[in-house]
Scaffold this motif. Structure first.
Motif, short mmCIF file in Angstrom:
data_model
loop_
_atom_site.label_atom_id
_atom_site.label_comp_id
_atom_site.label_asym_id
_atom_site.label_seq_id
_atom_site.Cartn_x
_atom_site.Cartn_y
_atom_site.Cartn_z
N VAL A 61 0.80 -1.11 -0.05
CA VAL A 61 -0.13 -0.01 0.11
C VAL A 61 0.95 1.10 -0.01
O VAL A 61 2.06 1.13 0.41
CB VAL A 61 -0.86 0.03 1.12
N MET A 62 0.23 2.24 -0.49
CA MET A 62 0.94 3.67 -0.36
C MET A 62 0.25 4.58 0.52
O MET A 62 -1.00 4.54 0.53
CB MET A 62 1.06 4.19 -1.73
N ILE A 63 1.03 5.07 1.38
CA ILE A 63 0.22 5.91 2.47
C ILE A 63 0.85 7.57 2.50
O ILE A 63 1.98 7.89 2.25
CB ILE A 63 0.89 5.37 4.00
N LEU A 75 10.12 -3.55 -4.67
CA LEU A 75 9.87 -4.39 -5.82
C LEU A 75 8.66 -4.05 -6.52
O LEU A 75 8.73 -3.61 -7.77
CB LEU A 75 10.42 -5.80 -5.71
N ILE A 76 7.46 -4.54 -5.88
CA ILE A 76 6.10 -4.42 -6.47
C ILE A 76 5.83 -2.97 -6.67
O ILE A 76 5.28 -2.81 -8.03
CB ILE A 76 5.29 -5.33 -5.66
N PRO A 77 5.93 -2.03 -5.74
CA PRO A 77 5.53 -0.70 -6.31
C PRO A 77 6.20 -0.16 -7.40
O PRO A 77 5.60 0.67 -8.11
CB PRO A 77 5.68 0.22 -5.03
N ALA A 102 4.69 10.50 1.15
CA ALA A 102 4.27 9.18 1.03
C ALA A 102 5.28 8.10 1.31
O ALA A 102 6.25 8.40 0.95
CB ALA A 102 3.51 8.93 -0.34
N CYS A 103 4.91 6.94 1.74
CA CYS A 103 5.66 5.86 1.73
C CYS A 103 4.81 4.85 1.26
O CYS A 103 3.64 4.67 1.07
CB CYS A 103 6.24 5.77 2.92
N VAL A 104 5.60 3.61 1.10
CA VAL A 104 5.04 2.16 0.65
C VAL A 104 5.32 1.26 1.74
O VAL A 104 6.59 1.28 2.17
CB VAL A 104 5.31 1.73 -0.62
N THR A 105 4.29 0.49 1.83
CA THR A 105 4.67 -0.70 3.10
C THR A 105 3.66 -1.88 2.76
O THR A 105 3.15 -1.80 1.69
CB THR A 105 4.54 -0.06 4.48
N TRP A 106 3.60 -2.83 3.74
CA TRP A 106 2.86 -3.90 3.64
C TRP A 106 1.60 -4.26 4.77
O TRP A 106 1.90 -3.62 5.69
CB TRP A 106 4.07 -5.06 3.49
N TRP A 161 -3.23 3.71 -2.62
CA TRP A 161 -2.89 2.85 -3.65
C TRP A 161 -2.74 1.45 -2.91
O TRP A 161 -2.19 1.37 -1.93
CB TRP A 161 -1.77 3.19 -4.29
N ARG A 162 -3.12 0.39 -3.59
CA ARG A 162 -3.25 -0.97 -3.11
C ARG A 162 -2.34 -1.74 -4.31
O ARG A 162 -2.89 -1.65 -5.56
CB ARG A 162 -4.35 -1.49 -2.77
N SER A 163 -1.65 -2.80 -4.15
CA SER A 163 -1.24 -3.59 -5.13
C SER A 163 -2.01 -4.89 -5.38
O SER A 163 -2.98 -5.03 -4.57
CB SER A 163 0.36 -4.24 -4.69
N GLY A 164 -1.83 -5.95 -6.23
CA GLY A 164 -2.21 -6.98 -6.28
C GLY A 164 -1.62 -7.98 -5.10
O GLY A 164 -0.99 -7.65 -4.50
N LYS A 165 -1.97 -9.31 -5.24
CA LYS A 165 -1.45 -10.11 -4.27
C LYS A 165 -0.05 -10.40 -4.41
O LYS A 165 0.29 -10.55 -5.53
CB LYS A 165 -2.40 -11.45 -4.28
#
Length: 310
Positions: free
Chosen positions: A124-126, A156-158, A198-202, A236-240
Motif C-alpha cells: 500500500v502507499m500511505i 519491488l512491486i510498487p 508518501a511511503c510504501v509498506t505492507w 494505492w493498493r497492489s495485487g496479491k
C-alpha cells in the motif's frame, strides 16, 4: 483446495519427524548453535522483544543454543545467509528471491497463513490525511519513501507497478524525490514527521482497517501506539503478493531442518502468544512453503537485475 493441499504436506512432514535420539545426536555434533536472522525495518529493541519467547522456546525444543541476530536492513540477512553466518530467518518474498539468486543456499520452510487461509498480502502507499493527497495522480511533484531495496512491498512491486503505468522514477521526473527510509516503520515515521509525502509498506489487507488490518507494518505500529489509522490515507493498493517465507540454510542436516519445520507448524497451536508476537498480528498459522510460490518474484528480481546491469 490449495489450503487442503498445504495441510496434507504439513501432516506428511510431521509424520516423518520421528527423529531418533541417535540421529538427533548426529546433527547436534555438527551444529553447536542455531542462528536466527531478524529482518530490518523495525527498531532493534522491538524486534528482540517480539522474538524473546520464540528464541527460548526453540532453544528448549532443539536442545542447543539459539541466538538472535537483528540486521540493520534486509541485505544484512541475505548476505549473512550467503556467508553461512545464519541458519534461519523470516524473509520478505523479494529478499528470499534475492538470496536464492545470490547463492542458491536457502530454501523456504513455512509461509504465514492469513485469516482466509491464503498466503498472500498487499503493498500500500500511505500519505498523511492532512496532506490532501488521495491518489497516485496527486503524488506528482511530491516525495516518496521506499522501505528497503530488498522488500517486495516496500520497493519491488510498487516500483514495477509505477513503471508499468509509464511513471519515470528518476528524481524530479514525476516524484520530486524518492529515497530509501531504511525499513517499513522508518518510512511510515518519515511520512508522519513530514519528511516525505508518501511511503510504501505492507499489510494483510484483511480485518479492521482502524486496527491497521490483521497483520503488517501498519498493525505493528498501531499496536504500539505509534500510529492512528485515522491520521493517514491509503492511496494505492497492489495485487496479491505471496507472504515471505521462513527460510533455512540448505546445507543444514535434514533432521535439523525437519525438527525446525515441525516446531513452526506446531507453534500457532501450542504457543499462540509466541506466534502472535513473532507475526505481529492475528494470522492463523503456517503452511508448508514451496519454491513454486516465489517463482514470479524470483523472475521479477532477475529481470530487474538485468535491467540494472544494462
Amino acid at each position: 483446495m490449495i489450503r487442503r493441499g498445504f495441510f496434507r504436506m504439513a501432516l506428511g512432514a510431521l509424520a516423518g519427524l520421528g527423529v531418533s535420539a541417535a540421529r538427533a545426536q548426529d546433527w547436534k555434533a555438527q551444529v553447536k548453535e542455531f542462528r536466527i536472522g531478524l529482518l530490518g525495518g523495525e527498531n532493534t529493541q522491538s524486534r528482540l522483544a517480539r522474538y524473546d519467547g520464540f528464541q527460548r522456546l526453540l532453544q528448549d525444543r532443539l536442545g542447543i543454543p539459539v541466538k538472535l541476530f537483528p540486521a540493520a536492513d534486509y541485505a544484512g540477512v541475505m548476505q549473512a545467509m550467503a556467508a553461512g553466518q545464519l541458519d534461519f530467518s523470516q524473509f520478505s518474498p523479494s529478499a528470499f528471491a534475492g538470496a536464492w539468486l545470490d547463492c542458491k543456499c536457502v530454501e523456504p520452510v513455512v509461509v504465514p497463513l492469513e485469516k482466509d487461509g491464503t498466503v498472500f498480502y498487499i503493498a500500500v502507499m500511505i500519505t498523511r490525511k492532512d496532506s490532501g493527497i488521495t491518489s497516485i495522480e496527486q503524488m506528482k511533484g511530491h516525495s516518496l519513501a521506499w522501505a528497503d531495496p530488498n522488500s517486495a512491498s516496500g520497493y519491488l512491486i510498487p516500483s514495477a507497478t509505477l513503471r508499468s503505468k509509464g511513471i519515470d522514477l528518476a528524481d524530479g521526473a514525476y516524484f520530486s524525490r524518492t529515497g530509501f527510509a531504511g525499513g517499513h516503520e522508518q518510512g511510515l515515521i518519515a511520512v508522519l514527521n513530514r519528511q516525505y509525502d508518501a511511503c510504501v509498506t505492507w499489510t494483510s489487507g484483511q480485518g479492521d482497517i482502524a486496527e491497521g488490518y490483521s497483520r503488517g507494518a501498519l498493525r505493528g505500529m498501531v499496536d504500539r501506539g505509534m500510529l492512528k489509522m485515522s491520521d493517514v490515507n491509503i492511496i494505492w493498493r497492489s495485487g496479491k503478493i505471496p507472504n515471505g517465507p521462513w527460510g533455512l540454510r540448505s546445507s543444514l542436516p535434514p533432521d535439523l531442518k525437519a525438527a525446525v519445520m515441525a516446531f513452526m507448524l506446531d507453534l500457532p497451536k501450542s504457543h499462540r502468544d509466541v506466534y502472535d508476537a513473532a507475526e505481529q498480528g492475528s494470522g492463523v498459522g503456517y503452511a508448508v512453503a514451496t519454491m513454486d510460490l516465489y517463482k514470479d518474484i524470483i523472475d521479477l528480481r532477475e529481470t530487474e537485475r538485468r535491467g540494472n546491469r544494462g
